[in-house]
Scaffold this active site. Structure first.
Site, short mmCIF file in Angstrom:
data_model
loop_
_atom_site.label_atom_id
_atom_site.label_comp_id
_atom_site.label_asym_id
_atom_site.label_seq_id
_atom_site.Cartn_x
_atom_site.Cartn_y
_atom_site.Cartn_z
N GLN A 80 -62.57 72.97 -103.83
CA GLN A 80 -61.98 71.95 -104.71
C GLN A 80 -62.79 71.74 -106.00
O GLN A 80 -62.28 71.17 -106.96
CB GLN A 80 -61.90 70.60 -103.98
N HIS A 121 -58.74 73.41 -96.42
CA HIS A 121 -59.10 73.74 -97.80
C HIS A 121 -59.90 75.04 -97.85
O HIS A 121 -59.67 75.90 -98.70
CB HIS A 121 -59.97 72.64 -98.41
N HIS A 139 -58.58 68.74 -92.29
CA HIS A 139 -58.13 68.76 -93.68
C HIS A 139 -59.08 69.61 -94.54
O HIS A 139 -58.64 70.46 -95.32
CB HIS A 139 -58.06 67.32 -94.20
N GLU A 140 -60.39 69.40 -94.37
CA GLU A 140 -61.36 70.13 -95.20
C GLU A 140 -61.45 71.61 -94.79
O GLU A 140 -61.61 72.48 -95.64
CB GLU A 140 -62.74 69.47 -95.14
N CYS A 142 -55.08 63.63 -100.62
CA CYS A 142 -56.07 64.66 -100.97
C CYS A 142 -56.44 64.51 -102.44
O CYS A 142 -55.57 64.30 -103.29
CB CYS A 142 -55.46 66.04 -100.73
N LEU A 143 -57.72 64.63 -102.74
CA LEU A 143 -58.18 64.50 -104.13
C LEU A 143 -57.58 65.60 -105.02
O LEU A 143 -57.47 65.42 -106.23
CB LEU A 143 -59.71 64.57 -104.20
N GLY A 170 -63.87 63.04 -98.04
CA GLY A 170 -64.18 64.42 -97.72
C GLY A 170 -63.96 65.29 -98.94
O GLY A 170 -63.17 64.94 -99.82
NI NI Z 1 -58.20 67.48 -99.74
#
Ligand code: NI
Length: 170
Positions: free
Chosen positions: A48, A137, A133-134, A91-92, A43
């Site tokens: 991000q 963000h 989660h997204e 998370c990235l 995702g």
């Molecule tokens: Ni993330």
């Protein structure tokens, strides 16, 4: 695209609704998809990659399955129920760290697809976790905001230490 990582301040900024879905937006979404698959991640939220409009993408198909990219524009959680522990969420934008996070088990999300058509998504389990989660963000929240203060402090300390070690020495 470059993925911003903690403690980058831009990540803490809530996104604004995307008004116009034009060709440039399609290009941004394609570039986000490439970035997510390359990472690899399941995702990715616009913020991000330094884009402050509300767009998220995800693909939770299994590794041996065909790719299945989902795009949600201006998503909102309409209802949620139940509770689930997201086991070792990562998370990235928060590299090299995982923690358990309490999430809703089932959610209903409203938004638009990449062509601007209104859509509703009913999600549960991993699907619901990724969407929460997204969407976090897009609201300027990272998953480390949802873990215990102690665990969060340990992570922050580690990041500060790594940053100090990367500073040029005299
Ligand atoms: Ni993330």
């Amino acid at each position: 695209m470059k993925i911003l990582t903690y403690p980058e301040k831009f990540l803490l900024q809530p996104t604004v609704p995307l008004e116009n879905i034009d060709g440039q937006v399609q290009q941004m979404i394609d570039a986000m998809a490439e970035t997510m698959y390359t990472a690899p991640g399941i995702g990715l939220a616009s913020i991000q990659v330094g884009w402050d409009r509300s767009v998220l993408i995800y693909d939770i198909s299994a590794r041996d399955e065909k790719r299945s990219l989902h795009v949600l524009i201006n998503p909102r959680i309409i209802s949620s129920e139940g509770e689930i522990i997201s086991d070792g969420e990562g998370c990235l934008s928060v590299p090299d760290f995982r923690a358990d996070v309490k999430r809703s088990e089932r959610i209903l999300v409203e938004g638009h697809d990449r062509d601007g058509n209104p859509m509703r998504v009913e999600a549960e389990g991993l699907h619901a976790i990724v969407l929460q989660h997204e969407i976090d963000h897009l609201n300027g929240r990272l998953f480390i905001d949802r873990i215990s203060a102690l665990k969060r402090e340990l992570y922050k300390r580690r990041v500060r230490k790594a940053m100090r070690e990367n500073e040029p020495a005299l």
